[in-house]
Scaffold this active site. Structure first.
Site, PDB file in Angstrom:
ATOM      1  N   LYS A 185       0.834  -1.206   0.000  1.00 28.76           N
ATOM      2  CA  LYS A 185       0.000   0.000   0.000  1.00 28.76           C
ATOM      3  C   LYS A 185       0.868   1.255   0.000  1.00 28.76           C
ATOM      4  O   LYS A 185       0.571   2.236  -0.663  1.00 28.76           O
ATOM      5  CB  LYS A 185      -0.935  -0.008   1.210  1.00 28.76           C
ATOM      6  CG  LYS A 185      -2.029  -1.070   1.139  1.00 28.76           C
ATOM      7  CD  LYS A 185      -2.957  -0.984   2.328  1.00 28.76           C
ATOM      8  CE  LYS A 185      -4.063  -2.021   2.234  1.00 28.76           C
ATOM      9  NZ  LYS A 185      -4.974  -1.966   3.408  1.00 28.76           N
ATOM     10  N   LYS A 186       1.955   1.198   0.752  1.00 28.45           N
ATOM     11  CA  LYS A 186       2.864   2.347   0.796  1.00 28.45           C
ATOM     12  C   LYS A 186       3.547   2.537  -0.558  1.00 28.45           C
ATOM     13  O   LYS A 186       3.747   3.669  -1.012  1.00 28.45           O
ATOM     14  CB  LYS A 186       3.907   2.155   1.893  1.00 28.45           C
ATOM     15  CG  LYS A 186       4.793   3.377   2.123  1.00 28.45           C
ATOM     16  CD  LYS A 186       5.755   3.142   3.276  1.00 28.45           C
ATOM     17  CE  LYS A 186       5.034   3.066   4.601  1.00 28.45           C
ATOM     18  NZ  LYS A 186       5.979   2.984   5.749  1.00 28.45           N
ATOM     19  N   ASP A 216       9.478   7.387   7.761  1.00 32.63           N
ATOM     20  CA  ASP A 216       9.163   6.958   9.116  1.00 32.63           C
ATOM     21  C   ASP A 216       8.053   7.873   9.592  1.00 32.63           C
ATOM     22  O   ASP A 216       8.161   9.100   9.475  1.00 32.63           O
ATOM     23  CB  ASP A 216      10.387   7.033  10.031  1.00 32.63           C
ATOM     24  CG  ASP A 216      10.245   6.102  11.223  1.00 32.63           C
ATOM     25  OD1 ASP A 216       9.868   4.928  11.012  1.00 32.63           O
ATOM     26  OD2 ASP A 216      10.506   6.522  12.357  1.00 32.63           O
ATOM     27  N   SER A 217       6.993   7.261  10.070  1.00 30.64           N
ATOM     28  CA  SER A 217       5.794   8.026  10.387  1.00 30.64           C
ATOM     29  C   SER A 217       5.220   7.602  11.727  1.00 30.64           C
ATOM     30  O   SER A 217       5.509   6.518  12.231  1.00 30.64           O
ATOM     31  CB  SER A 217       4.730   7.815   9.298  1.00 30.64           C
ATOM     32  OG  SER A 217       5.238   8.117   8.019  1.00 30.64           O
ATOM     33  N   PHE A 219      -6.638   2.882   9.136  1.00 31.31           N
ATOM     34  CA  PHE A 219      -6.062   1.916  10.065  1.00 31.31           C
ATOM     35  C   PHE A 219      -5.351   2.690  11.170  1.00 31.31           C
ATOM     36  O   PHE A 219      -5.314   3.919  11.177  1.00 31.31           O
ATOM     37  CB  PHE A 219      -5.087   0.982   9.340  1.00 31.31           C
ATOM     38  CG  PHE A 219      -3.943   1.693   8.665  1.00 31.31           C
ATOM     39  CD1 PHE A 219      -2.746   1.900   9.328  1.00 31.31           C
ATOM     40  CD2 PHE A 219      -4.071   2.171   7.365  1.00 31.31           C
ATOM     41  CE1 PHE A 219      -1.693   2.568   8.715  1.00 31.31           C
ATOM     42  CE2 PHE A 219      -3.023   2.834   6.739  1.00 31.31           C
ATOM     43  CZ  PHE A 219      -1.833   3.029   7.421  1.00 31.31           C
ATOM     44  N   GLY A 220      -4.781   1.961  12.113  1.00 27.52           N
ATOM     45  CA  GLY A 220      -4.025   2.604  13.179  1.00 27.52           C
ATOM     46  C   GLY A 220      -4.872   3.562  13.999  1.00 27.52           C
ATOM     47  O   GLY A 220      -5.962   3.220  14.468  1.00 27.52           O
ATOM     48  N   TYR A 221      -4.377   4.778  14.154  1.00 30.24           N
ATOM     49  CA  TYR A 221      -5.050   5.782  14.981  1.00 30.24           C
ATOM     50  C   TYR A 221      -6.053   6.617  14.192  1.00 30.24           C
ATOM     51  O   TYR A 221      -6.599   7.588  14.728  1.00 30.24           O
ATOM     52  CB  TYR A 221      -4.002   6.708  15.619  1.00 30.24           C
ATOM     53  CG  TYR A 221      -2.978   5.983  16.451  1.00 30.24           C
ATOM     54  CD1 TYR A 221      -3.246   5.610  17.763  1.00 30.24           C
ATOM     55  CD2 TYR A 221      -1.724   5.652  15.916  1.00 30.24           C
ATOM     56  CE1 TYR A 221      -2.302   4.931  18.526  1.00 30.24           C
ATOM     57  CE2 TYR A 221      -0.771   4.974  16.669  1.00 30.24           C
ATOM     58  CZ  TYR A 221      -1.072   4.618  17.972  1.00 30.24           C
ATOM     59  OH  TYR A 221      -0.135   3.946  18.720  1.00 30.24           O
ATOM     60  N   ASP A 222      -6.307   6.253  12.943  1.00 25.60           N
ATOM     61  CA  ASP A 222      -7.208   7.033  12.087  1.00 25.60           C
ATOM     62  C   ASP A 222      -8.581   7.298  12.716  1.00 25.60           C
ATOM     63  O   ASP A 222      -9.121   8.397  12.564  1.00 25.60           O
ATOM     64  CB  ASP A 222      -7.394   6.348  10.732  1.00 25.60           C
ATOM     65  CG  ASP A 222      -6.161   6.441   9.845  1.00 25.60           C
ATOM     66  OD1 ASP A 222      -5.157   7.035  10.285  1.00 25.60           O
ATOM     67  OD2 ASP A 222      -6.192   5.910   8.717  1.00 25.60           O
ATOM     68  N   ARG A 265       1.665  12.257   4.784  1.00 28.55           N
ATOM     69  CA  ARG A 265       2.516  11.653   3.758  1.00 28.55           C
ATOM     70  C   ARG A 265       2.418  12.422   2.445  1.00 28.55           C
ATOM     71  O   ARG A 265       3.410  12.593   1.735  1.00 28.55           O
ATOM     72  CB  ARG A 265       2.140  10.184   3.564  1.00 28.55           C
ATOM     73  CG  ARG A 265       3.126   9.424   2.677  1.00 28.55           C
ATOM     74  CD  ARG A 265       2.950   7.922   2.777  1.00 28.55           C
ATOM     75  NE  ARG A 265       3.477   7.412   4.042  1.00 28.55           N
ATOM     76  CZ  ARG A 265       2.754   6.782   4.958  1.00 28.55           C
ATOM     77  NH1 ARG A 265       1.467   6.583   4.757  1.00 28.55           N
ATOM     78  NH2 ARG A 265       3.304   6.346   6.071  1.00 28.55           N
TER      79      ARG A 265
END
Length: 212
Positions: A11-12, A68-69, A165-168, A194
């Site tokens: 995806k990235k 890095d994010s 996903f994640g903290y979204d 990003r």
């Protein structure tokens, strides 16, 4: 120009490939070249991104780019920061045998629970997603290109939205009147940390590397 992306995330690869296309670059993942992932022992996004880019460039002999994010929360002194992906510790017994996607979902849920607990009763909910992109022409390039994108928001007291996903589901973007998890892909990719970092990187590549 062909660059190695210091990631195996499909995806990235797709997202950054699209965002960096105006600079005329073609991205290939390090995994497709048989390159293992680098260690990320540092306390800052820029140090980890540079370490990953150098690792990929040294192993491939090609120019490389890495990101890095993470999420930085003011009330927590910038944490979880570089530990965002693994903010909560999972019990090995609970994740044994889980497929990659299921493991990520389990980790995301645990991370969100820990974050909400850490902010319980906290009035200051300011936070931001941060993305640092680093591009180098070789492993020993003395002039790495560095781009930084910040996406400011406020953390809610509960999850909202089913996308991302994640903290979204926790980070609300006041300017868009929605959490990141409530945004469609086009809107997210236009405003995200990003996307902001990639826009800067395209400009840097054009001026410093004379691309496109």
């Amino acid at each position: 120009m062909r660059l190695v992306l210091a990631s195996n995330n499909a995806k990235k690869l797709k997202e950054l490939g699209t965002l960096l296309a105006p600079a005329g670059v073609e991205l290939v993942t390090q995994g497709s070249l048989g390159i293992a992932e680098a260690e990320e022992p540092h306390h800052t996004f820029i140090e980890n991104a540079l370490a990953k880019a150098r690792h990929a460039a040294a192993a491939s002999g090609l120019p490389a780019i890495a990101d890095d994010s993470g999420l930085c929360v003011d009330a927590l002194g910038g944490q979880p920061g570089v530990q965002s992906a693994h903010y909560a510790t999972l019990d090995p017994a609970d994740i044994d045998g889980l497929a990659r996607e299921a493991l990520r979902e389990r980790q995301d849920a645990a991370n969100n629970r820990r974050l909400l607990s850490a902010l319980d009763g906290q009035a200051n909910r300011r936070a931001r997603f941060v993305c640092t992109l680093v591009a180098i022409r070789s492993a020993d390039d003395p002039e790495p290109l560095v781009a930084l994108g910040r996406w400011e928001g406020e953390l809610l007291t509960g999850l909202r939205g089913s996308g991302g996903f994640g903290y979204d589901p926790l980070l609300s973007i006041p300017a868009l009147d929605a959490t990141v998890a409530q945004l469609d892909a086009e809107t997210k990719n236009r405003h995200s940390h990003r996307a902001l970092a990639a826009e800067q990187m395209v400009a840097l590549m054009r001026s410093a590397w004379h691309l496109a």
